[in-house]
Structures are given as structure tokens and as C-alpha cells.
Design an enzyme around this catalytic site. Structure first.
Site, short mmCIF file in Angstrom:
data_model
loop_
_atom_site.label_atom_id
_atom_site.label_comp_id
_atom_site.label_asym_id
_atom_site.label_seq_id
_atom_site.Cartn_x
_atom_site.Cartn_y
_atom_site.Cartn_z
N TYR A 1 -10.77 -30.41 18.49
CA TYR A 1 -10.38 -30.05 17.12
C TYR A 1 -11.62 -29.94 16.24
O TYR A 1 -11.85 -28.91 15.60
CB TYR A 1 -9.43 -31.12 16.60
CG TYR A 1 -8.86 -30.85 15.22
CD1 TYR A 1 -7.84 -29.91 15.04
CD2 TYR A 1 -9.31 -31.55 14.11
CE1 TYR A 1 -7.30 -29.68 13.77
CE2 TYR A 1 -8.77 -31.33 12.85
CZ TYR A 1 -7.76 -30.40 12.69
OH TYR A 1 -7.23 -30.17 11.43
N GLU B 1 -14.95 -29.80 16.88
CA GLU B 1 -15.95 -28.78 17.22
C GLU B 1 -15.36 -27.38 17.13
O GLU B 1 -16.05 -26.43 16.80
CB GLU B 1 -16.54 -29.04 18.61
CG GLU B 1 -17.29 -30.36 18.74
CD GLU B 1 -18.62 -30.41 17.97
OE1 GLU B 1 -18.88 -29.56 17.11
OE2 GLU B 1 -19.40 -31.35 18.25
N VAL C 1 -0.24 -40.46 10.32
CA VAL C 1 0.04 -41.79 9.81
C VAL C 1 1.19 -41.80 8.79
O VAL C 1 2.05 -42.69 8.84
CB VAL C 1 -1.24 -42.47 9.27
CG1 VAL C 1 -1.76 -41.80 8.00
CG2 VAL C 1 -1.02 -43.94 9.04
N SER D 1 3.77 -39.72 8.36
CA SER D 1 5.07 -39.48 8.99
C SER D 1 5.45 -40.66 9.89
O SER D 1 6.59 -41.14 9.85
CB SER D 1 5.06 -38.16 9.76
OG SER D 1 3.89 -38.01 10.51
P1 NAD Z 1 1.04 -27.98 11.43
O1 NAD Z 1 0.87 -28.39 12.85
O2 NAD Z 1 2.30 -28.31 10.74
O3 NAD Z 1 0.83 -26.41 11.29
C1 NAD Z 1 0.06 -25.62 12.16
C2 NAD Z 1 0.83 -24.36 12.48
O4 NAD Z 1 0.04 -23.52 13.33
C3 NAD Z 1 2.13 -24.64 13.24
O5 NAD Z 1 3.18 -23.90 12.67
C4 NAD Z 1 1.81 -24.17 14.66
O6 NAD Z 1 2.96 -23.78 15.37
C5 NAD Z 1 0.84 -23.04 14.39
N1 NAD Z 1 -0.04 -22.73 15.52
C6 NAD Z 1 -0.74 -23.60 16.30
N2 NAD Z 1 -1.45 -22.93 17.22
C7 NAD Z 1 -1.20 -21.60 17.02
C8 NAD Z 1 -1.63 -20.40 17.65
N3 NAD Z 1 -2.47 -20.43 18.68
N4 NAD Z 1 -1.14 -19.22 17.19
C9 NAD Z 1 -0.28 -19.17 16.16
N5 NAD Z 1 0.17 -20.27 15.52
C10 NAD Z 1 -0.30 -21.47 15.94
O7 NAD Z 1 -0.20 -28.58 10.63
P2 NAD Z 1 -0.61 -28.51 9.09
O8 NAD Z 1 -0.82 -29.89 8.66
O9 NAD Z 1 0.31 -27.65 8.33
O10 NAD Z 1 -2.04 -27.83 9.19
C11 NAD Z 1 -2.25 -26.48 8.83
C12 NAD Z 1 -3.75 -26.18 8.89
O11 NAD Z 1 -4.45 -27.00 7.97
C13 NAD Z 1 -4.36 -26.42 10.26
O12 NAD Z 1 -5.31 -25.41 10.52
C14 NAD Z 1 -5.04 -27.75 10.10
O13 NAD Z 1 -6.15 -27.88 10.97
C15 NAD Z 1 -5.47 -27.70 8.65
N6 NAD Z 1 -5.64 -29.05 8.10
C16 NAD Z 1 -4.56 -29.84 7.84
C17 NAD Z 1 -4.74 -31.13 7.36
C18 NAD Z 1 -3.59 -32.04 7.03
O14 NAD Z 1 -3.83 -33.18 6.69
N7 NAD Z 1 -2.35 -31.63 7.09
C19 NAD Z 1 -6.04 -31.61 7.16
C20 NAD Z 1 -7.10 -30.79 7.46
C21 NAD Z 1 -6.90 -29.51 7.92
N1 UDP Z 2 -2.85 -44.51 12.23
C1 UDP Z 2 -2.23 -45.75 12.35
N2 UDP Z 2 -0.96 -45.80 12.84
C2 UDP Z 2 -0.26 -44.69 13.19
C3 UDP Z 2 -0.88 -43.42 13.05
C4 UDP Z 2 -2.18 -43.38 12.57
O1 UDP Z 2 -2.82 -46.79 12.04
O2 UDP Z 2 0.90 -44.82 13.63
C5 UDP Z 2 -4.22 -44.46 11.67
C6 UDP Z 2 -5.21 -43.69 12.52
O3 UDP Z 2 -5.81 -44.52 13.50
C7 UDP Z 2 -6.21 -43.21 11.48
C8 UDP Z 2 -5.36 -43.01 10.23
O4 UDP Z 2 -4.15 -43.76 10.44
O5 UDP Z 2 -7.16 -44.21 11.21
C9 UDP Z 2 -5.00 -41.56 9.97
O6 UDP Z 2 -4.47 -41.02 11.16
P1 UDP Z 2 -3.87 -39.56 11.26
O7 UDP Z 2 -3.52 -39.34 12.69
O8 UDP Z 2 -2.82 -39.38 10.24
O9 UDP Z 2 -5.04 -38.57 10.80
P2 UDP Z 2 -6.63 -38.51 10.98
O10 UDP Z 2 -7.13 -38.60 9.59
O11 UDP Z 2 -7.14 -39.63 11.82
O12 UDP Z 2 -6.85 -37.19 11.63
#
Ligand code: NAD
Ligand code: UDP
Ligand code: UDP
Length: 318
Positions: A147, A149, A189, A191
Site C-alpha cells: 500500500y 510504496e 479502527v 468501524s
Molecule cells: P474503500 O475501500 O471503501 O474504497 C475503495 C474503492 O476502490 C472500493 O469501492 C473498491 O471496490 C475500489 N477498488 C479497489 N481496487 C480497485 C480496482 N483495481 N479497480 C477499481 N476499483 C477498485 O476505501 P476508502 O476509505 O473510501 O478509500 C478511498 C481512497 O482514499 C483510497 O485510494 C484510499 O487509499 C484513500 N485513503 C483513504 C483513507 C481513509 O482513511 N479512509 C486514508 C488515506 C487514503
Molecule cells: N487498531 C486497534 N484495534 C483494531 C483496529 C485497529 O487497536 O481493532 C489500531 C491499529 O493498530 C492502528 C490504529 O488502530 O494503530 C489505526 O488502525 P487502522 O487500521 O484504522 O488504520 P491505519 O491508520 O493503521 O492505516
């Protein structure tokens, strides 16, 4: 006649993507949601299907895509450690091949393109809070590397298409975001803790629970993404988008127990390898460039999130 912009949202059926589609439809745009439904759900966008300006297409971004659009939000990628580590090779392909295809599409159509990058590009950060000029501390060999890299390489591709092909790029580094429509089995975390609390199960603290994260409510984040897309050509980012309110994971657990009235106990589970110790965005750049700052405090955002999971848990338990 008034021109209606055509906007592609990859990963549009995911958690953040679905709110983004909704917001863009509200501006009058045509929205094409492309998703392979790996972690996204059709139900996330079901309420938008009646809108004639909305279209959903099942497609994997690792495969080339030929459509005509004006803007691209590249959100496709599993975001939860459990899901992105399930098939790590596919995760890297999604970030890297997905970026190449979407940048190729942007180059051909002259569309603006925004990349959903992540605070994970900073790895386990040695500076705190994290500013955009920090290069990060990522283990390239560990279980999070597919993820981290992959996203770092995607940023490299964005900046090379910008320099080499003059593609109009926008790179957002998103910090932990939460809200309704997160997948209940997503493993992240917020959810996990809410579902555990609502089911009266133990709350699983990984490690000592003293690691920190800063949680942004989804509507604030979507607002930041749209503002970034609508900046002038000189703004490329990267720009941190997140809520600077920093909490330990233990504090989050305690807040969720208090808000749900659950009787759950805190139990300890092993800390996953390479789990970042601390994370907090420095959002000075977003404030200055986008006039953006989050408006929703953790407790305020947890309320509708808990309400959403109550429905999900009820459906799960039948
Ligand atoms: P999510 O998993 O709910 O959404 C990702 C979506 O991408 C899903 O609908 C999945 O089916 C789709 N997907 C995955 N691989 C695919 C592919 N090869 N082709 C087409 N669709 C594909 O996650 P999210 O939290 O909504 O994240 C959305 C974006 O934001 C991601 O790129 C994630 O890396 C980035 N992001 C999210 C967070 C966060 O905390 N939620 C933090 C940092 C970055
Ligand atoms: N975490 C936790 N319990 C859980 C899920 C996650 O203690 O059931 C911790 C995890 O080790 C991390 C933080 O909560 O330190 C955030 O985790 P998450 O998977 O939500 O996202 P990250 O920021 O690590 O990508
Ligand atoms: N591509 C795409 N849709 C387009 C244009 C290109 O999916 O509308 C893909 C194309 O198949 C290629 C990638 O994007 O694999 C990169 O395109 P680019 O033009 O930069 O490189 P090239 O085609 O010269 O390798």
C-alpha cells in the site's frame, strides 16, 4: 447552453468515493463511477442510480479505460490494512497500473486528475505533526509496503506525468477518515470499535493503545478534495487533508464505549508489524491554499457514524 462537466470517480462505490459522487452530482456535474467492487458496495451508490447524470461501470483500473471526461478523481484502492494485505500484489497493481492508466486517460483527454494519496507515504513518521516536505519513513519490505510504496510510486507517476506530459495533477494526502458507509468488516479502527461496542463484544486494542491517529469526518474530507480539484493549474500538491485533532487509540475506544453505552471491556491484541506510532497532519498548506479546515470534531462525527452502524449491526444479526 450551460456546459455540464463530466467527472470520473474511480473507486466511486467505496466509502469516500460514494460521498464524493454525491457531492459532485449536487454541483450539477455528470458523474461516472468506476469500481471493481472489491471493497466497495453497490448499496453505497444505490440511492444515486435514479439520477440521469449518474452512471456506474464495473471495471478494474489496472486495465486501460477509454472514456471522455473533464476531471478524474482517482480513489480506487483498498484502504484498510486487512483488505490491502489480502492480495498485496493486486494492491500494488491497483496503485501503480491504475495510476498509469488514469494518467494516460488524463493525458489523452486533457482532464484534470486528482490522486487519493495517503498519510501512509510518511510511514512510521519521525517528525510530528507531518508536513508535506517530509519524505517519510517507510519499510519497503514489510506487510504495509504494498500500500505505502504503491501510493508513493503513484505520486512519482503523477509528478512525472506533470513534468513530462503537462498533465494537470492534484495530489491529496488523506489522513484517517471515517463516517457512515465504512464497511462493517473493513477492519479499520473506527468501524471495528463501533461494531464491537454495539455487539457488546470486547474492544480489541492492538498493542498498548497509546499509538495515535487523527480522525477526519468524511464530509470535511470530501470538501477538501473538491476544493483541491478546483484550484488553478499552478497547484499540484501534495496537500495534507485531515483533522489535526489527535487521539490515542485507547481514548478512541473509551469515547466509543461512552457514546454507545456499551459494557465492552478493553482487551489487548498484538500490535501489527510496522504500525505507525503517531500520526497528525500539519494542515497549514491546505488552510493557505484551499482556505480549508475541518469543521466536525470527533464526537460530532461519531454520532452519525454510530447511527449508521446500528442499522448495519441490526441487519447483520437479523
Ligand atoms: P474503500 O475501500 O471503501 O474504497 C475503495 C474503492 O476502490 C472500493 O469501492 C473498491 O471496490 C475500489 N477498488 C479497489 N481496487 C480497485 C480496482 N483495481 N479497480 C477499481 N476499483 C477498485 O476505501 P476508502 O476509505 O473510501 O478509500 C478511498 C481512497 O482514499 C483510497 O485510494 C484510499 O487509499 C484513500 N485513503 C483513504 C483513507 C481513509 O482513511 N479512509 C486514508 C488515506 C487514503
Ligand atoms: N487498531 C486497534 N484495534 C483494531 C483496529 C485497529 O487497536 O481493532 C489500531 C491499529 O493498530 C492502528 C490504529 O488502530 O494503530 C489505526 O488502525 P487502522 O487500521 O484504522 O488504520 P491505519 O491508520 O493503521 O492505516
Ligand atoms: N490509457 C487508458 N485510457 C486512455 C489513454 C491511455 O487507459 O484514454 C492507458 C494506456 O493503455 C496506457 C496507459 O494509459 O497503458 C498510459 O498511457 P500513455 O499514453 O501515457 O502511455 P503509452 O500508451 O504511450 O504507453
Amino acid at each position: 447552453m450551460h456546459y455540464v462537466p463530466r467527472i470520473l470517480v474511480t473507486g466511486g462505490a467505496g466509502f469516500i468515493g460514494s460521498f464524493l459522487c454525491e457531492r459532485l452530482l449536487d454541483t450539477g456535474a455528470e458523474v461516472l463511477c468506476v469500481d471493481n467492487f472489491f471493497t466497495g458496495r453497490r448499496t453505497n451508490v444505490a440511492h444515486l442510480l435514479d439520477n440521469p447524470r449518474f452512471e456506474v461501470m464495473r471495471h478494474d483500473v489496472t486495465v486501460p479505460l477509454f472514456v471522455e471526461v473533464d476531471q478524474i478523481y482517482n480513489m480506487a484502492c483498498p484502504a484498510s490494512p486487512v483488505h490491502y494485505q489480502f492480495d498485496p500484489v493486486q494492491t500494488t497493481k491497483t496503485s501503480v497500473h491504475g495510476a498509469i492508466n488514469m494518467l494516460g486517460l488524463a493525458k489523452r483527454t486533457r482532464a484534470k486528475i486528482l490522486q487519493a494519496s495517503t498519510s501512509e507515504v510518511y510511514g512510521d513518521p519521525e517528525i510530528h505533526p507531518q508536513t508535506e516536505d517530509y519524505w517519510g519513513n517507510v519499510n519497503p519490505l514489510g506487510p504495509r509496503a504494498c500500500y505505502d510504496e504503491g501510493k508513493r510510486c503513484a505520486e512519482t507517476l503523477f509528478f512525472d506525468y506533470y513534468r513530462q506530459h503537462k498533465v494537470q495533477i492534484k495530489v491529496a494526502r488523506i489522513f484517517n477518515t471515517y463516517g457512515p458507509r465504512m464497511h462493517p468488516n473493513d477492519g479499520r479502527v473506527v468501524s471495528n470499535f463501533i461494531v464491537q461496542a454495539l455487539k457488546g463484544e470486547d474492544i480489541t486494542l492492538y498493542g498498548d493503545g497509546e499509538q495515535t491517529r487523527s480522525f477526519c469526518y468524511v464530509s470535511d474530507l470530501v470538501d477538501g478534495l473538491v476544493r483541491l480539484m478546483n484550484t488553478g493549474d499552478d497547484v499540484t500538491g501534495p496537500i495534507n487533508l485531515g483533522n489535526p485533532g489527535e487521539f490515542t487509540i485507547r481514548q478512541l475506544a473509551e469515547k466509543i464505549i461512552e457514546m454507545t453505552g456499551a459494557r465492552s471491556k478493553l482487551v489487548h491484541k498484538p500490535l501489527p508489524q510496522d504500525d505507525p506510532r503517531q500520526r497528525q497532519p500539519d494542515i497549514t498548506r491546505a488552510r493557505e491554499t484551499l482556505d480549508w479546515a475541518p469543521t466536525i470534531a470527533l464526537e460530532e462525527g461519531l454520532r452519525p457514524t454510530i447511527a449508521y452502524f446500528e442499522e448495519e449491526v441490526r441487519a447483520m444479526l437479523g
